[in-house]
Design a protein around this motif. Structure first.
Motif, PDB file in Angstrom:
ATOM      1  N   ALA A  34       0.815  -1.213   0.000  1.00 39.94           N
ATOM      2  CA  ALA A  34       0.000   0.000   0.000  1.00 39.94           C
ATOM      3  C   ALA A  34       0.846   1.258   0.000  1.00 39.94           C
ATOM      4  CB  ALA A  34      -0.926  -0.006   1.213  1.00 39.94           C
ATOM      5  N   ILE A  35       1.910   1.264   0.775  1.00 41.64           N
ATOM      6  CA  ILE A  35       2.787   2.434   0.879  1.00 41.64           C
ATOM      7  C   ILE A  35       4.234   1.944   0.784  1.00 41.64           C
ATOM      8  CG2 ILE A  35       3.389   4.501   2.194  1.00 41.64           C
ATOM      9  CD1 ILE A  35       0.885   4.030   3.894  1.00 41.64           C
ATOM     10  N   GLN A  36       4.869   2.248  -0.298  1.00 41.86           N
ATOM     11  CA  GLN A  36       6.254   1.804  -0.466  1.00 41.86           C
ATOM     12  C   GLN A  36       7.134   2.409   0.637  1.00 41.86           C
ATOM     13  OE1 GLN A  36       7.894   2.555  -4.325  1.00 41.86           O
ATOM     14  NE2 GLN A  36       9.674   1.263  -3.999  1.00 41.86           N
ATOM     15  N   GLY A  37       7.839   1.537   1.318  1.00 45.21           N
ATOM     16  CA  GLY A  37       8.704   1.982   2.401  1.00 45.21           C
ATOM     17  C   GLY A  37       8.052   1.908   3.768  1.00 45.21           C
ATOM     18  N   SER A  38       6.722   1.653   3.807  1.00 42.42           N
ATOM     19  CA  SER A  38       6.026   1.621   5.098  1.00 42.42           C
ATOM     20  C   SER A  38       6.403   0.403   5.925  1.00 42.42           C
ATOM     21  CB  SER A  38       4.507   1.654   4.896  1.00 42.42           C
ATOM     22  OG  SER A  38       4.067   0.502   4.211  1.00 42.42           O
ATOM     23  N   SER A  39       6.948  -0.622   5.270  1.00 37.71           N
ATOM     24  CA  SER A  39       7.353  -1.806   6.032  1.00 37.71           C
ATOM     25  C   SER A  39       8.478  -1.465   7.001  1.00 37.71           C
ATOM     26  CB  SER A  39       7.792  -2.933   5.086  1.00 37.71           C
ATOM     27  OG  SER A  39       8.853  -2.519   4.261  1.00 37.71           O
ATOM     28  N   PHE A  40       9.249  -0.401   6.690  1.00 40.21           N
ATOM     29  CA  PHE A  40      10.294   0.027   7.619  1.00 40.21           C
ATOM     30  C   PHE A  40       9.672   0.679   8.856  1.00 40.21           C
ATOM     31  CE2 PHE A  40      12.642  -0.261   3.650  1.00 40.21           C
ATOM     32  CZ  PHE A  40      13.798  -0.930   4.056  1.00 40.21           C
ATOM     33  N   VAL A  41       8.557   1.400   8.641  1.00 35.95           N
ATOM     34  CA  VAL A  41       7.816   1.958   9.777  1.00 35.95           C
ATOM     35  C   VAL A  41       7.277   0.822  10.638  1.00 35.95           C
ATOM     36  CG1 VAL A  41       5.815   3.344  10.476  1.00 35.95           C
ATOM     37  CG2 VAL A  41       7.195   4.032   8.490  1.00 35.95           C
ATOM     38  N   LEU A  42       6.814  -0.238   9.956  1.00 33.77           N
ATOM     39  CA  LEU A  42       6.282  -1.383  10.673  1.00 33.77           C
ATOM     40  C   LEU A  42       7.365  -2.056  11.512  1.00 33.77           C
ATOM     41  CD1 LEU A  42       3.732  -3.072  11.127  1.00 33.77           C
ATOM     42  CD2 LEU A  42       4.464  -4.559   9.268  1.00 33.77           C
ATOM     43  N   VAL A  43       8.587  -2.081  11.002  1.00 31.58           N
ATOM     44  CA  VAL A  43       9.693  -2.666  11.771  1.00 31.58           C
ATOM     45  C   VAL A  43       9.851  -1.934  13.100  1.00 31.58           C
ATOM     46  CG1 VAL A  43      12.192  -3.004  11.881  1.00 31.58           C
ATOM     47  CG2 VAL A  43      10.962  -3.528   9.779  1.00 31.58           C
ATOM     48  N   ILE A  44       9.800  -0.593  13.045  1.00 32.69           N
ATOM     49  CA  ILE A  44       9.921   0.208  14.265  1.00 32.69           C
ATOM     50  C   ILE A  44       8.768  -0.089  15.208  1.00 32.69           C
ATOM     51  CG2 ILE A  44       9.973   2.548  15.203  1.00 32.69           C
ATOM     52  CD1 ILE A  44      11.187   3.450  12.511  1.00 32.69           C
ATOM     53  N   ALA A  45       7.541  -0.133  14.648  1.00 32.66           N
ATOM     54  CA  ALA A  45       6.364  -0.416  15.471  1.00 32.66           C
ATOM     55  C   ALA A  45       6.460  -1.795  16.098  1.00 32.66           C
ATOM     56  CB  ALA A  45       5.099  -0.309  14.622  1.00 32.66           C
ATOM     57  N   VAL A  46       6.916  -2.770  15.323  1.00 29.44           N
ATOM     58  CA  VAL A  46       7.034  -4.145  15.813  1.00 29.44           C
ATOM     59  C   VAL A  46       8.016  -4.225  16.977  1.00 29.44           C
ATOM     60  CG1 VAL A  46       7.993  -6.409  15.228  1.00 29.44           C
ATOM     61  CG2 VAL A  46       6.305  -5.344  13.728  1.00 29.44           C
ATOM     62  N   ILE A  47       9.158  -3.560  16.827  1.00 26.38           N
ATOM     63  CA  ILE A  47      10.168  -3.585  17.888  1.00 26.38           C
ATOM     64  C   ILE A  47       9.606  -2.953  19.164  1.00 26.38           C
ATOM     65  CG2 ILE A  47      12.408  -2.659  18.606  1.00 26.38           C
ATOM     66  CD1 ILE A  47      13.305  -2.928  15.672  1.00 26.38           C
ATOM     67  N   LEU A  48       8.897  -1.827  19.017  1.00 26.83           N
ATOM     68  CA  LEU A  48       8.311  -1.163  20.184  1.00 26.83           C
ATOM     69  C   LEU A  48       7.191  -1.991  20.802  1.00 26.83           C
ATOM     70  CD1 LEU A  48       8.199   2.546  18.938  1.00 26.83           C
ATOM     71  CD2 LEU A  48       9.818   1.516  20.544  1.00 26.83           C
ATOM     72  N   PHE A  49       6.334  -2.579  19.937  1.00 27.37           N
ATOM     73  CA  PHE A  49       5.272  -3.448  20.432  1.00 27.37           C
ATOM     74  C   PHE A  49       5.868  -4.600  21.232  1.00 27.37           C
ATOM     75  CE2 PHE A  49       2.129  -1.999  17.073  1.00 27.37           C
ATOM     76  CZ  PHE A  49       1.154  -1.619  17.972  1.00 27.37           C
ATOM     77  N   ALA A  50       6.859  -5.250  20.649  1.00 23.41           N
ATOM     78  CA  ALA A  50       7.477  -6.402  21.296  1.00 23.41           C
ATOM     79  C   ALA A  50       8.120  -6.002  22.622  1.00 23.41           C
ATOM     80  CB  ALA A  50       8.518  -7.033  20.370  1.00 23.41           C
ATOM     81  N   PHE A  51       8.850  -4.907  22.607  1.00 23.90           N
ATOM     82  CA  PHE A  51       9.578  -4.465  23.794  1.00 23.90           C
ATOM     83  C   PHE A  51       8.628  -4.151  24.941  1.00 23.90           C
ATOM     84  CE2 PHE A  51      11.964  -1.051  26.119  1.00 23.90           C
ATOM     85  CZ  PHE A  51      12.988  -1.862  26.594  1.00 23.90           C
ATOM     86  N   SER A  52       7.577  -3.374  24.664  1.00 22.55           N
ATOM     87  CA  SER A  52       6.657  -2.973  25.721  1.00 22.55           C
ATOM     88  C   SER A  52       5.873  -4.171  26.260  1.00 22.55           C
ATOM     89  CB  SER A  52       5.690  -1.895  25.224  1.00 22.55           C
ATOM     90  OG  SER A  52       4.862  -2.395  24.197  1.00 22.55           O
ATOM     91  N   THR A  53       5.493  -5.094  25.366  1.00 21.85           N
ATOM     92  CA  THR A  53       4.771  -6.279  25.814  1.00 21.85           C
ATOM     93  C   THR A  53       5.644  -7.140  26.712  1.00 21.85           C
ATOM     94  OG1 THR A  53       3.448  -6.303  23.792  1.00 21.85           O
ATOM     95  CG2 THR A  53       3.519  -8.346  25.061  1.00 21.85           C
ATOM     96  N   ILE A  54       6.894  -7.297  26.334  1.00 23.62           N
ATOM     97  CA  ILE A  54       7.833  -8.075  27.146  1.00 23.62           C
ATOM     98  C   ILE A  54       7.990  -7.449  28.531  1.00 23.62           C
ATOM     99  CG2 ILE A  54      10.261  -8.750  27.375  1.00 23.62           C
ATOM    100  CD1 ILE A  54      10.295  -9.033  24.299  1.00 23.62           C
ATOM    101  N   LEU A  55       8.065  -6.127  28.586  1.00 21.85           N
ATOM    102  CA  LEU A  55       8.206  -5.448  29.878  1.00 21.85           C
ATOM    103  C   LEU A  55       7.011  -5.729  30.783  1.00 21.85           C
ATOM    104  CD1 LEU A  55       9.609  -1.915  28.921  1.00 21.85           C
ATOM    105  CD2 LEU A  55      10.867  -3.948  29.661  1.00 21.85           C
TER     106      LEU A  55
END
Length: 519
Positions: free
Chosen positions: A411-432
Motif C-alpha cells: 500500500a505504501i512503499q517503504g512503510s514496512s520500515f515503519v512497521l519494523v519500528i512499530a514491531v520492535i516497540l510493540f514487542a519491547f513494551s509487551t515483554i516489559l
C-alpha cells in the motif's frame, strides 16, 4: 559483578556457542518443538460441535463473557463514557477524598498503559494475519465480537484484582488472580480450593510470561528484522534475542514503577505510529473499504476460505486469536491494574474494560482491513496454509508478521520500515509488562526475596533469547496454549466472585454521583 548487571548471565550462557554456531537457531527449535506440540494438544482439548472441534477453553471464555455482559447490563457499552472519564482524571478528586494515603504505586493512566502494552502487542499484527490466513475475512467479525464481550470479563477481573490485592509495609502492591482466587474463595468457605486454583494460575502465568509475553514477541520481532534487512545468518535469531535481552534487562531491574514510566511513554507513541500508518492505508483505499467490511460480515457466516467446520471453524479462529490478543479471561492484566493508587476497586475495573476495545475492536480491526484490502486482487488464497500458519504469496510461504508487512509495503512503499519500528516497540513494551506479570506469579509461588526476584529475571531473559531462535509454528503452539491455560483457573474463580465486583461497582458509582453533585 554488581546485582544490577546480573541480567547479563543468560548472554554468557550462549556466547561461547556463537563462534561455532552451525544452525544454532535450528538446534534450539528442534529441542523445543516436541514440548510445544505436547503442551498445545494437552491444553486445547476439544468437543465436536457443528462439524468442528471447538476447544473447551474457548467455550468457557465465550459463555463466561456473555454471562458477565448480560449480568452487568451491558457494562461494556453502558459505562464506556465513565471509563474514559476515569482515565482522564475527571473523578480524581472523588477518589482522593475517600483515600487514606497512598494505596498503590501507579495512577490510572499508567496502570492502563502498562496493561495495554501487555495486550496491544504483536498479537495485533501477527495473530490477526494468522486468523485471516486460515479463516478468511470472516474471522475478523468474530474477533470484534470477542473483543466487545471480553470488555465485561476484563471489568470483573480487574475489579477483583484491586479488591483483593496485598500491599506490604513498603507500599509495594501484590495483586492479580493469585490473590483474588486464594483470598476471595477463602471468604466464601473454599480455602483449599482457592489456594489450589491460585497455585495453578501462578504456575501457568509464569509459563505464559515466558511464552506469549516474551518468546512470541521476540520471535516475531526477529522475523521482521531478518526479513526486512535480509539477514540469513544461522544464528541471527539468537543474536537478535540477546540484544533484546540486554535492553529488557536494563528496564525490568527497576520494577513496576520503571516499567510503568517506560510503557507510559512508549505505548502511546507506538500505538499512534501504527494506527496512523494503518489509517493512511485505509483512507487511501476508501472506495474499497465498504467491500472489505462486506466481506468481513458475509464471510463470518458463509466463508469462502477452506476451513474445517465452515463458519464454526472461522468463529474459532476469530475467538482464539482475540483471546490471545486481548487476554480477557486469562487474568493477566489484573496484575498490572492491581498496582493502581485508588480506594475504589471498580474504578480500575472500568479502566480495564477499555483494553479489549483498544486492542481488538480498534487495532486488530485496522490490521485486518489492511490485509483484506491487500488481497482484493487475489494476492493469496484464504485457507491455503501449511502447518496452520504459512500461506503462499509470490511463490513462497509466509505467515504471521511477514504477511502484515507485505500488506503495508504494497500500500505504501517503504512503510514496512515503519512497521519494523512499530514491531520492535510493540514487542519491547509487551515483554516489559509480562515480565512484571510473571514476576508477581513467581513471587507468589516462591516468596518475596531478592534471590526469587533474580532467579525469575534470569529465566525470563533466557526465554527472550529462545523466542528469537525458534520457529513461528513452535512459538505459537507454546504461547497460545500457555495463555489460554490461564483461563481455566481464572474463569472458575470469576464465576464464584463476580457478585463482589457488582458490590464494588455500586459503591464507586454512588461515590462519583455524590462527588460530582457537590461540585
Amino acid at each position: 559483578m554488581k546485582f544490577k548487571h546480573l541480567f547479563l548471565l543468560p548472554l554468557l550462557i550462549f556466547l561461547p556457542q556463537l563462534s561455532s554456531a552451525q544452525g544454532l537457531d535450528q538446534q534450539i527449535n528442534d529441542s523445543f518443538m516436541p514440548f510445544a506440540i505436547w503442551w498445545e494438544a494437552f491444553i486445547l482439548g476439544t468437543v465436536p460441535i457443528g462439524g468442528a472441534n471447538i476447544p473447551i477453553v474457548l467455550i468457557l471464555l465465550i459463555m463466561g463473557a456473555l454471562f458477565f455482559t448480560i449480568y452487568f447490563k451491558g457494562i461494556n457499552v453502558r459505562l464506556f463514557p465513565v471509563a474514559i472519564n476515569v482515565v482522564w482524571g475527571k473523578y480524581d478528586e472523588v477518589e482522593a477524598a475517600a483515600s487514606e494515603g497512598e494505596q498503590g504505586e501507579v495512577n490510572h493512566f499508567q496502570a492502563l498503559a502498562t496493561a495495554v502494552s501487555g495486550t496491544v502487542g504483536l498479537g495485533n499484527i501477527s495473530m490477526v494475519a494468522v486468523a485471516i490466513s486460515i479463516g478468511g475475512p470472516g474471522a475478523t467479525f468474530w474477533m470484534i465480537l470477542a473483543g466487545l464481550l471480553g470488555m465485561s470479563t476484563k471489568f470483573v477481573e480487574c475489579t477483583l484484582g484491586v479488591a483483593y490485592r496485598d500491599i506490604d509495609e513498603n507500599g509495594k502492591v501484590f495483586g492479580g488472580p493469585m490473590y483474588y482466587l486464594s483470598r476471595g474463595l477463602k471468604g466464601k468457605g473454599f480455602k483449599t480450593f482457592g489456594k489450589l486454583l491460585a497455585g495453578i494460575f501462578a504456575i501457568l502465568c509464569v509459563g505464559a510470561s515466558l511464552g506469549g509475553g516474551n518468546a512470541f514477541q521476540t520471535n516475531q520481532a526477529a522475523a521482521q528484522i531478518m526479513g526486512q534487512f535480509q539477514i540469513e545468518h544461522e544464528a541471527s535469531g539468537t543474536i537478535i534475542g540477546m540484544i533484546f535481552a540486554i535492553f529488557v534487562g536494563i528496564v525490568i531491574i527497576g520494577g513496576i514503577k520503571r516499567i510503568a514510566n517506560v510503557t507510559g511513554k512508549v505505548v502511546p507513541f507506538m500505538a499512534l505510529l501504527y494506527v496512523l500508518a494503518a489509517l493512511f492505508i485505509i483512507c487511501s483505499n476508501i472506495s474499497l473499504v465498504d467491500d472489505a467490511l462486506s466481506l468481513i460480515v458475509s464471510e463470518a457466516f458463509t466463508p469462502k476460505a477452506t476451513v474445517t467446520g465452515g463458519f464454526i471453524g472461522v468463529m474459532i479462529q476469530g475467538f482464539r486469536r482475540a483471546a490471545f490478543s486481548n487476554e480477557a479471561g486469562a487474568g493477566s492484566s489484573a496484575i498490572a491494574h492491581s498496582a493502581v493508587n485508588t480506594p475504589f476497586a471498580a474504578s480500575e475495573g472500568l479502566v480495564g474494560l477499555l483494553e479489549p476495545f483498544i486492542d481488538t475492536v480498534l487495532i486488530c480491526t485496522m490490521t485486518a482491513i489492511v490485509i483484506i484490502l491487500f488481497n482484493m486482487d487475489g494476492m493469496f488464497v484464504y485457507g491455503d496454509v501449511v502447518n496452520g500458519k504459512a500461506l503462499m504469496l509470490d511463490g513462497s510461504r509466509i505467515g504471521g508478521i511477514n504477511l502484515t508487512s507485505q500488506a503495508f509495503e504494497h500500500a505504501i512503499q517503504g512503510s514496512s520500515f515503519v512497521l519494523v519500528i512499530a514491531v520492535i516497540l510493540f514487542a519491547f513494551s509487551t515483554i516489559l509488562s509480562w515480565s512484571y506479570y510473571g514476576l508477581q506469579a513467581w513471587k507468589y509461588l516462591f516468596g518475596r526475596s531478592k534471590w526469587t526476584d533474580l532467579s525469575y529475571k534470569v529465566l525470563f531473559l533466557m526465554f527472550t533469547i529462545l523466542g528469537a531462535a525458534i520457529t513461528l509454528d513452535a512459538v505459537i503452539k507454546f504461547s497460545d496454549a500457555m495463555i489460554l491455560a490461564m483461563v481455566f483457573p481464572n474463569m472458575i474463580g470469576l464465576l464464584f466472585l463476580f457478585p463482589k465486583a457488582k458490590k464494588e461497582l455500586g459503591k464507586y458509582l454512588h461515590a462519583i454521583k455524590v462527588g460530582t453533585s457537590k461540585s
